[in-house]
Write a protein that holds these residues in place. Sequence first.
Motif, PDB file in Angstrom:
ATOM      1  N   LEU A  10       0.831  -1.202   0.000  1.00  0.00           N
ATOM      2  CA  LEU A  10       0.000   0.000   0.000  1.00  0.00           C
ATOM      3  C   LEU A  10       0.869   1.257   0.000  1.00  0.00           C
ATOM      4  N   ASP A  11       1.925   1.260   0.798  1.00  0.00           N
ATOM      5  CA  ASP A  11       2.833   2.420   0.822  1.00  0.00           C
ATOM      6  C   ASP A  11       3.522   2.602  -0.527  1.00  0.00           C
ATOM      7  N   PHE A  12       3.903   1.479  -1.169  1.00  0.00           N
ATOM      8  CA  PHE A  12       4.509   1.574  -2.500  1.00  0.00           C
ATOM      9  C   PHE A  12       3.517   2.198  -3.487  1.00  0.00           C
ATOM     10  N   ILE A  13       2.259   1.740  -3.451  1.00  0.00           N
ATOM     11  CA  ILE A  13       1.229   2.289  -4.345  1.00  0.00           C
ATOM     12  C   ILE A  13       1.055   3.781  -4.091  1.00  0.00           C
ATOM     13  N   ARG A  14       0.975   4.160  -2.824  1.00  0.00           N
ATOM     14  CA  ARG A  14       0.775   5.563  -2.467  1.00  0.00           C
ATOM     15  C   ARG A  14       1.955   6.422  -2.930  1.00  0.00           C
ATOM     16  N   GLN A  15       3.189   5.966  -2.675  1.00  0.00           N
ATOM     17  CA  GLN A  15       4.371   6.730  -3.071  1.00  0.00           C
ATOM     18  C   GLN A  15       4.493   6.813  -4.586  1.00  0.00           C
ATOM     19  N   PHE A  16       4.196   5.720  -5.277  1.00  0.00           N
ATOM     20  CA  PHE A  16       4.241   5.723  -6.738  1.00  0.00           C
ATOM     21  C   PHE A  16       3.213   6.718  -7.279  1.00  0.00           C
ATOM     22  N   ALA A  17       1.993   6.672  -6.740  1.00  0.00           N
ATOM     23  CA  ALA A  17       0.931   7.569  -7.207  1.00  0.00           C
ATOM     24  C   ALA A  17       1.290   9.030  -6.958  1.00  0.00           C
ATOM     25  N   GLU A  18       1.942   9.314  -5.836  1.00  0.00           N
ATOM     26  CA  GLU A  18       2.341  10.693  -5.546  1.00  0.00           C
ATOM     27  C   GLU A  18       3.442  11.166  -6.483  1.00  0.00           C
ATOM     28  N   SER A  19       4.420  10.297  -6.752  1.00  0.00           N
ATOM     29  CA  SER A  19       5.554  10.734  -7.570  1.00  0.00           C
ATOM     30  C   SER A  19       5.237  10.725  -9.061  1.00  0.00           C
ATOM     31  N   GLU A  20       4.390   9.809  -9.514  1.00  0.00           N
ATOM     32  CA  GLU A  20       4.100   9.676 -10.946  1.00  0.00           C
ATOM     33  C   GLU A  20       2.753  10.275 -11.339  1.00  0.00           C
ATOM     34  N   SER A  21       1.969  10.714 -10.372  1.00  0.00           N
ATOM     35  CA  SER A  21       0.629  11.272 -10.605  1.00  0.00           C
ATOM     36  C   SER A  21      -0.312  10.275 -11.262  1.00  0.00           C
ATOM     37  N   MET A  22      -0.066   8.995 -11.041  1.00  0.00           N
ATOM     38  CA  MET A  22      -0.961   7.932 -11.501  1.00  0.00           C
ATOM     39  C   MET A  22      -0.628   6.671 -10.711  1.00  0.00           C
ATOM     40  N   PRO A  23      -1.602   5.781 -10.564  1.00  0.00           N
ATOM     41  CA  PRO A  23      -1.308   4.552  -9.818  1.00  0.00           C
ATOM     42  C   PRO A  23      -0.436   3.616 -10.635  1.00  0.00           C
ATOM     43  N   PRO A  24       0.277   2.693  -9.968  1.00  0.00           N
ATOM     44  CA  PRO A  24       1.124   1.746 -10.687  1.00  0.00           C
ATOM     45  C   PRO A  24       0.312   0.615 -11.313  1.00  0.00           C
ATOM     46  N   THR A  25       0.897  -0.025 -12.320  1.00  0.00           N
ATOM     47  CA  THR A  25       0.333  -1.259 -12.867  1.00  0.00           C
ATOM     48  C   THR A  25       0.767  -2.415 -11.974  1.00  0.00           C
ATOM     49  N   LEU A  26       0.165  -3.585 -12.175  1.00  0.00           N
ATOM     50  CA  LEU A  26       0.580  -4.765 -11.413  1.00  0.00           C
ATOM     51  C   LEU A  26       2.049  -5.085 -11.680  1.00  0.00           C
ATOM     52  N   HIS A  27       2.481  -4.932 -12.927  1.00  0.00           N
ATOM     53  CA  HIS A  27       3.883  -5.192 -13.266  1.00  0.00           C
ATOM     54  C   HIS A  27       4.814  -4.236 -12.512  1.00  0.00           C
ATOM     55  N   GLU A  28       4.433  -2.956 -12.440  1.00  0.00           N
ATOM     56  CA  GLU A  28       5.256  -1.975 -11.715  1.00  0.00           C
ATOM     57  C   GLU A  28       5.307  -2.284 -10.220  1.00  0.00           C
ATOM     58  N   ILE A  29       4.189  -2.756  -9.677  1.00  0.00           N
ATOM     59  CA  ILE A  29       4.176  -3.150  -8.263  1.00  0.00           C
ATOM     60  C   ILE A  29       5.099  -4.351  -8.052  1.00  0.00           C
ATOM     61  N   ALA A  30       4.968  -5.365  -8.932  1.00  0.00           N
ATOM     62  CA  ALA A  30       5.802  -6.562  -8.801  1.00  0.00           C
ATOM     63  C   ALA A  30       7.278  -6.206  -8.883  1.00  0.00           C
ATOM     64  N   LYS A  31       7.627  -5.380  -9.845  1.00  0.00           N
ATOM     65  CA  LYS A  31       9.020  -4.978 -10.015  1.00  0.00           C
ATOM     66  C   LYS A  31       9.509  -4.161  -8.818  1.00  0.00           C
ATOM     67  N   GLY A  32       8.711  -3.177  -8.393  1.00  0.00           N
ATOM     68  CA  GLY A  32       9.093  -2.301  -7.289  1.00  0.00           C
ATOM     69  C   GLY A  32       9.196  -3.014  -5.952  1.00  0.00           C
ATOM     70  N   MET A  33       8.388  -4.072  -5.772  1.00  0.00           N
ATOM     71  CA  MET A  33       8.384  -4.803  -4.503  1.00  0.00           C
ATOM     72  C   MET A  33       9.281  -6.037  -4.540  1.00  0.00           C
ATOM     73  N   GLY A  34       9.856  -6.320  -5.709  1.00  0.00           N
ATOM     74  CA  GLY A  34      10.735  -7.486  -5.813  1.00  0.00           C
ATOM     75  C   GLY A  34       9.996  -8.804  -5.886  1.00  0.00           C
ATOM     76  N   PHE A  35       8.721  -8.799  -6.328  1.00  0.00           N
ATOM     77  CA  PHE A  35       7.972 -10.043  -6.494  1.00  0.00           C
ATOM     78  C   PHE A  35       8.452 -10.756  -7.754  1.00  0.00           C
ATOM     79  N   SER A  36       8.363 -12.076  -7.744  1.00  0.00           N
ATOM     80  CA  SER A  36       8.820 -12.847  -8.898  1.00  0.00           C
ATOM     81  C   SER A  36       7.819 -12.827 -10.051  1.00  0.00           C
TER      82      SER A  36
END
Length: 194
Positions: A10-36
């Motif tokens: 949730l914090d990653f989504i919030r920070q991404f949305a604040e910095s990029e002015s849009m929510p992340p995609t699932l791929h961006e979340i996976a990459k940013g959180m280190g998910f496989s």
Amino acid sequence: MLTRRQTEVLDFIRQFAESESMPPTLHEIAKGMGFSSDNAARDHVRALARKGAIDLVEGTSRGIRLRDAGIPLIGRVAAGSPILAAENVEKRIQTQGGLFNEQPDYFLRVVGESMRDAGIMDGDLLAVKKSHEARNGQIIVARLDEDVTVKEFERRGRQVRLIAHNPEFAPIEVDLATQPLAIEGRAVGVFRSY
């Protein structure tokens, strides 16, 4: 109640949305959180939606909508970690609009008496607007080496003074040519703890 990992997502989504002015995609979340895989991100996002932390808009790659979850209260900041790191967030505080001249990005729990004569006491919640710049005379949150401090900012060329508002504390002198200083934010208000 969110798990620790869900809070981090949730914090990653919030920070991404604040910095990029849009929510992340699932791929961006996976990459940013280190998910496989993107599936791991999808599972966390669905769990967040079930728990009411976010809303999902079907049929769009950026279909995450944040609910107003309140302003994070930052407790003791771990050395070297970003102030808004998930492990630093004690809880989230709901506030009413217009309470401050500027909407704070987070509250920081004040520790110590160095700013008491500015009306900032030990245990108070300092409302902070994220900013990497400050003008002379503003009260800021600064990171100096591994420590985070609240002081009045004064800069003359490469020389910075972080001034306490208590005669028992000497100013902190910083030569920007030899010592790193990061401004994390500006104080925009204070809540007194009783």
